[in-house]
Design an enzyme around this catalytic site. Structure first.
Site, PDB file in Angstrom:
ATOM      1  N   HIS A 114       0.767  -1.247   0.000  1.00 21.26           N
ATOM      2  CA  HIS A 114       0.000   0.000   0.000  1.00 21.26           C
ATOM      3  C   HIS A 114       0.795   1.293   0.000  1.00 21.26           C
ATOM      4  O   HIS A 114       0.246   2.328  -0.372  1.00 21.26           O
ATOM      5  CB  HIS A 114      -0.958   0.005   1.205  1.00 21.26           C
ATOM      6  N   LYS A 120      -4.576  -9.843  -8.102  1.00 26.77           N
ATOM      7  CA  LYS A 120      -5.299  -9.293  -6.959  1.00 26.77           C
ATOM      8  C   LYS A 120      -6.381  -8.369  -7.507  1.00 26.77           C
ATOM      9  O   LYS A 120      -6.109  -7.522  -8.358  1.00 26.77           O
ATOM     10  CB  LYS A 120      -4.335  -8.534  -6.034  1.00 26.77           C
ATOM     11  N   HIS A 163      -3.225  -3.680   7.934  1.00 29.08           N
ATOM     12  CA  HIS A 163      -4.253  -4.042   6.953  1.00 29.08           C
ATOM     13  C   HIS A 163      -4.970  -2.787   6.472  1.00 29.08           C
ATOM     14  O   HIS A 163      -5.376  -1.956   7.278  1.00 29.08           O
ATOM     15  CB  HIS A 163      -5.265  -5.015   7.575  1.00 29.08           C
ATOM     16  N   PHE A 164      -5.114  -2.659   5.150  1.00 32.08           N
ATOM     17  CA  PHE A 164      -5.915  -1.569   4.586  1.00 32.08           C
ATOM     18  C   PHE A 164      -7.340  -2.077   4.518  1.00 32.08           C
ATOM     19  O   PHE A 164      -7.624  -3.064   3.853  1.00 32.08           O
ATOM     20  CB  PHE A 164      -5.406  -1.176   3.189  1.00 32.08           C
ATOM     21  N   ASP A 165      -8.259  -1.386   5.198  1.00 31.51           N
ATOM     22  CA  ASP A 165      -9.638  -1.858   5.284  1.00 31.51           C
ATOM     23  C   ASP A 165     -10.547  -1.205   4.241  1.00 31.51           C
ATOM     24  O   ASP A 165     -11.294  -1.891   3.572  1.00 31.51           O
ATOM     25  CB  ASP A 165     -10.174  -1.609   6.690  1.00 31.51           C
TER      26      ASP A 165
END
Length: 150
Positions: free
Chosen positions: A37, A66, A145-147
């Protein structure tokens, strides 16, 4: 001789499982977050090939494409500081370790085009300024974690 062969094969199986298993249930890490990210050195731009290049460069097209990924064009200090901002329930799970940015950030969303198939992963590139929601863990808290972006 048959018993010795069985013991050798069993020992090899235990050895292989011991090596492979830790990566299967592995928790997300700060290194994974940065690789997937963070792109602080590139300002958001409208190059349509940005996502195709970055997704490949960052290893997110190995074995499969992805579907969605977001790159953050902010410093690590700015993103890490979000972990001390408003805590909330994550949007993509019921976990309660997410934090929402108090201000908007420069981001690039990469979405796999509907007709795209592995190994020819083809992405749309969309730049915007949005609030982000990230999951944080550890002591001190760090992004893992990118939510979502909102």
């Amino acid at each position: 001789m048959g018993l010795e062969k069985s013991l050798i094969l069993f020992s090899l199986l235990v050895l292989v499982l011991g090596w492979v298993q830790p990566s299967l249930g592995r928790k997300p890490s700060v290194q994974d977050f940065k690789r997937q990210h963070m792109d602080p050195d590139s300002p958001p731009n409208s190059r349509p090939t940005y996502c195709n290049q970055m997704m490949k460069r960052r290893g997110m097209t190995k074995g499969s494409c992805k579907r969605v990924n977001t790159f953050l064009h902010e410093s690590w200090a700015t993103v890490k500081a979000i972990c001390s901002q408003r805590q909330m329930t994550c949007k993509t799970s019921s976990r309660n370790n997410c934090h929402k940015s108090s201000s908007t950030l420069h981001i690039t969303d990469c979405r796999l085009k509907g007709s795209s198939k592995y190994p020819n992963c083809d992405y749309t590139t969309t730049n915007s300024q949005k609030h982000i929601i990230i999951a944080c863990e550890g002591n001190p808290l760090v992004p893992v974690h990118f939510d979502a972006s909102v």
